[in-house]
Design an enzyme around this catalytic site. Structure first.
Site, short mmCIF file in Angstrom:
data_model
loop_
_atom_site.label_atom_id
_atom_site.label_comp_id
_atom_site.label_asym_id
_atom_site.label_seq_id
_atom_site.Cartn_x
_atom_site.Cartn_y
_atom_site.Cartn_z
N LYS A 302 1.89 -2.12 6.85
CA LYS A 302 3.27 -1.38 6.39
C LYS A 302 3.80 -0.72 7.60
CE LYS A 302 1.59 -0.70 1.86
NZ LYS A 302 0.15 -1.18 2.01
N GLU A 318 -4.45 7.92 10.72
CA GLU A 318 -5.87 7.42 10.22
C GLU A 318 -6.90 8.35 10.11
OE1 GLU A 318 -7.50 5.55 8.13
OE2 GLU A 318 -5.81 4.52 7.24
N CYS A 416 -1.82 1.14 -4.88
CA CYS A 416 -2.20 -0.09 -5.15
C CYS A 416 -2.91 0.07 -6.53
CB CYS A 416 -2.82 -0.96 -3.97
SG CYS A 416 -4.24 -0.21 -3.58
#
Length: 469
Positions: A302, A318, A416
């Protein structure tokens, strides 16, 4: 033989930028890798070799170790495996785990008492799955499983494996008939998962569960800075790879192929990314010149898509350096650049420079219930209480990121997951906590999107939150 080739992450999603709500994992445990070990004298590429190695992998999953990252540990443990053998082992693991509720029920019927040797149990589960899916090879499967068993548990349970599998062949019709009234066996999901989707998706729950047991589609995203849909389709046709068009820059392959077989992949003309995941960059309402934050960036699909679509100033965050490196590698292959930081996105004091962001992509950690067919171990590693744990983490991230969003800016909340606690309920709670939050409408007039897994895409949830002035 090392009994823990996998990193134990019972509460972690396969891809996230924030610590998962798990009490049993640690950085040192995740980093540990087993030493290489020699395979017994089994024919290279044989089914017995694949069954032996796969039993190691499945036994680890049944102990609570994540399969996705743990496969790396398995390959390190068996360095002499050929590429073809690795593929065979991976296929055995993924297919057996997709059907695990079914296989475990059959095995329980065949055993008079629980097995004490995990790798023998795993071997039997894999062999039973193979017997059901490839009945024409039944006798070969039994013989090869017995050969593999000779190298496990010091060979003590070789006769047991032989007896259980041959008994299964004799009783097969009755065994299958006995699964009809067992929901976990029929739907191949834990009981709590079945009950949750029945309640939350009453019109689609059967299709949702059935879809989780199928092989996922393979979709491609064209990099518009290096190719076009028309040009890349010509490249696929020249390589005899058939596909269907999903969108202006997206294709779905009719038959999945290895990444190495994709024309232009190494040169950055195309990426592999699920069609559902490709919606994130377009739904964020990007404009050139904006300052954008990708808060949970790895593995970088993404992140790259945002940079492909607009000329923006992008910061990607991250939690772990190893995952940050995956983002760097992806961007490098595609010829894209961004600022990367290794940090916990909810601890803004550690990474924020005080300059607000115009757009934020919050692809938060979640149960990953929408991508269970890609990560079939998730169905059996998750527990009902994990969903609430993820919801707590998500709320912490949203509250922290809201502070660094500029007035008039927009944050796309994305999971998700197909569970309401992580999706619509989460967004409703957030909007109630923040008076300056407006639920912005997408182009079709809706304020949220719940995509369920189907033949075209995985399961995702999207909501666009605007910070009022």
């Amino acid at each position: 033989m090392n009994s823990k080739p996998f990193a134990r992450r019972p509460g972690a999603r396969p891809s996230s930028g924030h610590a998962a709500p798990s009490s049993s994992s640690s950085r040192s445990d995740q980093a540990r890798r087993p030493p290489p070990r020699a395979l017994p004298a089994l024919p290279t590429g044989s089914l017995s070799e694949s069954l032996l190695v796969a039993s190691d992998g499945l036994a680890a999953v049944l102990k609570g170790y994540a399969l996705n990252d743990g496969l790396l540990g398995l390959w390190r443990a068996y360095p002499e495996l050929t590429a073809a053998s690795r593929g065979a082992v991976q296929d055995l693991l993924y297919s057996t785990l997709r059907d695990h509720g079914r296989g475990s029920s059959i095995l329980q019927t065949l055993l008079s008492k629980p097995l004490e040797e995990p790798r023998i149990e795993a071997l039997l589960l894999i062999a039973l799955h193979r017997l059901e899916t490839r009945p024409e090879t039944a006798h070969t499967v039994v013989d090869q499983a017995v050969e593999a068993a000779a190298h496990l548990a010091e060979g003590r349970l070789k006769a047991l494996v032989n007896g259980v599998l041959r008994n299964a062949l004799r009783q097969w019709p009755a065994l299958i008939a006995g699964l009809a009234d067992k929901p976990e066996a029929h739907w191949r999901h834990p009981a709590w998962w079945i009950e949750k989707v029945q309640h939350q998706h009453p019109e689609h729950w059967q299709a949702l569960l059935a879809g989780n047991n199928t092989h996922p589609p393979m979709s491609l995203r064209i990099n518009p800075r290096r190719s076009s849909l028309t040009d890349y389709r010509r490249e696929l046709e020249a390589a005899d790879i058939s596909c269907v068009e999903l969108g202006p820059l997206a294709l779905r392959l009719n038959t999945p192929r290895p990444v190495a077989a994709l024309p232009g992949f190494a040169e950055g003309r195309v990426s592999v990314q699920d069609w559902g995941a490709q919606q994130a960059a377009t739904l964020l309402d990007l404009q050139d010149g904006q300052r954008v934050l990708d808060a949970c960036a790895a593995p970088g699909g993404k992140t790259a898509h945002l940079l492909e679509l607009a000329d923006i100033q992008l910061l990607a965050i991250e939690l772990e350096e190893s995952r940050c490196q995956r983002v760097r590698d992806n961007l490098s292959r595609l010829g894209l650049t961004a600022e990367l930081q290794t940090a916990d996105c909810s601890h803004t004091r550690d990474w924020w420079d005080g300059q607000a962001f115009d757009r934020i992509l919050a692809d938060v950690p979640c149960s990953a219930s929408g991508v269970a067919r890609r990560h079939p171990d998730i169905k059996w590693l998750r527990r009902a209480e994990d969903v609430a744990g993820f919801a707590t983490v998500q709320a912490e991230i949203l509250d922290a990121l809201w502070l660094v969003l500029a007035p008039g800016g927009k944050m796309l909340y994305l999971t998700c997951s197909v569970f309401a606690e992580e999706n619509g309920q989460q967004v409703a709670r957030f909007a109630a906590r923040h008076a300056n939050c407006r639920r912005a409408a997408f182009a079709d007039g809706t304020t949220e999107k719940q995509w369920l897994p189907d033949a075209q895409h995985d399961g995702f949830y999207f909501a666009l939150l605007e910070k009022t002035l």
